[in-house]
Design a protein around this motif. Structure first.
Motif, short mmCIF file in Angstrom:
data_model
loop_
_atom_site.label_atom_id
_atom_site.label_comp_id
_atom_site.label_asym_id
_atom_site.label_seq_id
_atom_site.Cartn_x
_atom_site.Cartn_y
_atom_site.Cartn_z
N SER A 183 -13.33 -0.38 2.92
CA SER A 183 -12.92 0.62 3.97
C SER A 183 -13.79 1.80 4.09
O SER A 183 -13.39 2.95 4.86
CB SER A 183 -11.52 0.92 3.68
OG SER A 183 -11.36 1.30 2.39
N VAL A 228 -7.12 -1.23 -3.41
CA VAL A 228 -7.57 -1.38 -4.79
C VAL A 228 -7.38 0.32 -5.14
O VAL A 228 -7.85 1.01 -4.69
CB VAL A 228 -9.10 -1.36 -4.69
CG1 VAL A 228 -9.71 -1.13 -6.48
CG2 VAL A 228 -9.58 -2.97 -4.63
N TYR A 229 -6.43 0.57 -6.27
CA TYR A 229 -6.16 1.89 -6.89
C TYR A 229 -6.59 1.75 -8.18
O TYR A 229 -5.97 0.99 -8.87
CB TYR A 229 -4.63 2.14 -6.67
CG TYR A 229 -4.24 2.46 -5.17
CD1 TYR A 229 -4.97 2.79 -4.22
CD2 TYR A 229 -2.80 2.39 -4.76
CE1 TYR A 229 -4.52 3.07 -2.82
CE2 TYR A 229 -2.23 2.64 -3.60
CZ TYR A 229 -3.04 2.89 -2.60
OH TYR A 229 -2.80 3.23 -1.30
N ARG A 284 0.43 3.65 1.91
CA ARG A 284 0.59 3.94 3.52
C ARG A 284 0.77 2.76 4.21
O ARG A 284 -0.01 1.83 4.30
CB ARG A 284 -0.51 4.95 3.83
CG ARG A 284 -1.88 4.57 3.48
CD ARG A 284 -2.79 5.98 4.12
NE ARG A 284 -4.18 5.05 3.94
CZ ARG A 284 -5.33 6.05 4.04
NH1 ARG A 284 -5.14 7.29 4.59
NH2 ARG A 284 -6.55 5.64 3.79
N ASP A 310 -5.56 1.57 5.50
CA ASP A 310 -6.83 0.37 5.83
C ASP A 310 -6.28 -0.83 5.42
O ASP A 310 -6.65 -1.90 5.83
CB ASP A 310 -7.99 0.97 4.53
CG ASP A 310 -8.42 2.40 5.18
OD1 ASP A 310 -8.51 2.48 6.12
OD2 ASP A 310 -8.64 3.22 3.87
N THR A 311 -5.46 -1.15 4.48
CA THR A 311 -5.09 -2.35 3.89
C THR A 311 -4.41 -3.22 5.34
O THR A 311 -4.55 -4.41 5.43
CB THR A 311 -4.12 -2.22 2.72
OG1 THR A 311 -4.66 -1.51 2.01
CG2 THR A 311 -3.75 -3.68 2.13
N SER A 337 0.71 -1.28 0.02
CA SER A 337 0.00 -0.22 0.07
C SER A 337 0.94 1.24 0.04
O SER A 337 2.04 1.29 0.33
CB SER A 337 -0.78 -0.05 1.19
OG SER A 337 -1.48 1.38 1.63
N GLU A 355 -12.80 1.01 -1.33
CA GLU A 355 -13.72 2.22 -0.68
C GLU A 355 -15.01 2.42 -1.56
O GLU A 355 -15.97 2.73 -0.91
CB GLU A 355 -12.88 3.45 -0.37
CG GLU A 355 -13.52 4.24 0.37
CD GLU A 355 -12.79 5.53 0.40
OE1 GLU A 355 -11.58 5.50 -0.01
OE2 GLU A 355 -13.36 6.54 0.73
N THR A 356 -14.72 2.27 -2.81
CA THR A 356 -16.11 2.78 -3.49
C THR A 356 -16.91 1.43 -4.16
O THR A 356 -18.13 1.48 -3.81
CB THR A 356 -15.55 3.41 -4.99
OG1 THR A 356 -14.33 4.15 -4.74
CG2 THR A 356 -16.25 4.44 -5.51
C1 LIG Z 1 -5.00 6.49 -6.12
C2 LIG Z 1 -6.09 5.85 -5.46
C3 LIG Z 1 -7.02 4.87 -6.40
C4 LIG Z 1 -8.24 4.39 -5.58
N1 LIG Z 1 -8.91 3.76 -6.60
C5 LIG Z 1 -10.06 3.31 -6.18
C6 LIG Z 1 -10.91 2.30 -7.06
O1 LIG Z 1 -10.59 2.04 -8.12
N2 LIG Z 1 -11.97 1.64 -6.17
C7 LIG Z 1 -12.21 1.64 -4.97
O2 LIG Z 1 -13.04 1.16 -4.44
N3 LIG Z 1 -11.47 2.59 -4.11
C8 LIG Z 1 -10.23 3.22 -4.62
N4 LIG Z 1 -9.36 3.92 -3.86
C9 LIG Z 1 -9.82 3.89 -2.40
C10 LIG Z 1 -8.77 2.81 -1.71
O3 LIG Z 1 -9.06 1.55 -2.43
C11 LIG Z 1 -9.22 2.75 -0.44
O4 LIG Z 1 -9.41 3.95 0.28
C12 LIG Z 1 -8.24 1.95 0.58
O5 LIG Z 1 -9.12 1.51 1.65
C13 LIG Z 1 -6.95 2.48 1.00
O6 LIG Z 1 -6.18 1.60 1.27
P1 LIG Z 1 -4.71 2.19 2.05
O7 LIG Z 1 -5.21 2.85 3.27
O8 LIG Z 1 -4.14 1.00 2.43
O9 LIG Z 1 -4.32 3.00 0.95
C14 LIG Z 1 -8.45 4.44 -4.44
C15 LIG Z 1 -7.43 5.23 -3.76
C16 LIG Z 1 -6.35 5.82 -4.31
C17 LIG Z 1 -5.41 6.58 -3.20
#
Ligand SMILES: Cc1cc2nc3c(=O)[nH]c(=O)nc-3n(C[C@H](O)[C@H](O)[C@H](O)COP(=O)(O)O)c2cc1C
Length: 362
Positions: A333, A261-262, A200, A204-205, A198, A303-304
């Protein structure tokens, strides 16, 4: 490398061999109604009677019909506090008063069978789901070091015990008029590793990983803290951190890839890491070969919305490398409580698939 590997390696549960200075605790606990109901034998116990009963236990034996039989009694400690009592012994060593013959359910000559009894004595620690955790940890760290399987015999109307044993992996093998005989089997020791990618390290991960591995001891490799370059056709990057991780990874099974998921797919950190597996098909085939047959699990934090086709890259990579793709936990998340409510139970089920064999869950 060392400072970059985070290990959740601090189980809160410990087992301390029974000693004479624990008798006062056993005496206190047997007077608790929830213990006395099942252990009290219908009488009120003095400290002298407890001492007389458990004295030889501190020397790891019990006299049964004039014969010394081995017994292994412990005090259960949780976060450093003594909370209960647990013991195991050979299931064939103590003929039972109720006439039930263990041989009836165990004619496997080559497999040994233990039996165990336990209670949580401290009232503040009951009803919290601790019992099944204690049992699982006790089976892993004590009983299954010496035996192939373990039996318990809760009374039929002790509904809490029945539920606790079944949560800990025991299954019913015999339904008698007043007791149920349940058995848990030793399972192949799993040695998982988490590769965490991730942007970070404390986001959340990581929460999703923790929901899956709880306090079990599993190394977590945080890719963010490492220097892993993009794939290079000329292998100019061969001295970065990738090969050390690959060498570590092949010593483990299953492999758990944890990624947010990015933009509908895995993080770039994770993708860069997986691209480098190509090195293992060329410069380090010796390591690549050792990936074959390993199990791969994925934890994805989103998240989405659930991304379409997210798992394809993982499952097809497994097909190509002859690994076994075992599925993905999608951990939500975002802020919608309706979507978040299943996170914990899904993580628990996923964890059971990672840490315990199917046979033990059925
Ligand atoms: C660059 C970026 C792209 C993201 N794209 C998606 C996405 O395509 N679908 C989704 O459900 N969430 C998306 N998110 C939200 C993250 O998946 C979510 O906030 C996740 O919990 C982040 O985990 P982390 O805290 O380990 O980074 C995105 C976040 C970032 C920063």
């Amino acid at each position: 490398m060392d400072g970059k590997t985070l290990t959740i390696d601090d189980p809160k549960i410990a087992f301390e061999p029974l000693a004479a200075d624990h008798f006062i605790l056993l005496h206190k606990w047997i007077q608790e109604p929830h213990v006395w109901q099942w252990w009290g034998e219908g009488k009120s116990w003095t400290l002298d009677e407890i001492t007389a009963k458990y004295n030889s236990y501190t020397l790891r034996y019990k006299i049964d019909r004039g014969i010394k039989k081995a017994i292994h009694p412990f005090i259960i400690n949780f976060q450093g506090q003594p909370i209960g009592f647990i013991q195991f012994y050979n299931a064939f060593d103590f003929p039972r008063d109720d006439g039930f013959d263990v041989q009836e359910i165990w004619d496997r000559k080559n497999e040994s069978l233990a039996a165990l009894d336990f209670y949580i004595g401290e009232p503040a620690y009951i009803g919290k789901g601790l019992g099944s955790q204690v049992l699982r940890f006790f089976l892993q760290t004590q009983v299954f070091k010496q035996y192939d399987a373990c039996l318990v015999d809760p009374e039929k109307n002790n509904k809490i015990a029945l539920k606790t044993y079944s949560k800990a992996g025991f299954s019913t093998v015999k339904d008698l008029p007043s007791i149920i005989i349940m058995v848990a089997r030793k399972i192949e020791q799993r040695k998982p590793i988490v590769i965490f990618g991730s942007s970070r390290s404390d986001g959340d991960t990581l929460q999703a990983i923790k929901a899956v591995i709880k306090d079990l001891s599993v190394p977590i490799i945080d890719l963010k803290n490492l220097n892993i370059a993009h794939y290079d056709y000329n292998y100019e990057n061969k001295h970065d951190d990738f090969m050390a991780i690959a060498e570590k990874m092949v010593q483990h099974n299953p492999i758990i890839l944890a990624t947010p998921v990015y933009w509908y797919t895995m993080s770039a950190l994770m993708k860069t890491f997986i691209d480098r597996w190509s090195d293992l098909l060329d410069t380090r085939k010796d390591i690549g070969r050792r990936l074959s047959h390993k199990e791969l699990f994925v934890i994805a934090c989103y998240e989405t919305s659930l991304p379409r086709g997210f798992e394809d890259a993982f499952s097809q990579t497994c097909d190509y490398l002859d690994m076994q793709y075992k599925g993905c936990l999608y951990f939500y998340s975002g802020e919608d409580p309706e979507l978040a409510k299943d996170n914990e139970s899904s993580a628990k089920q996923f964890s059971d698939r990672i840490f315990y064999s199917k046979e033990n869950l059925e």
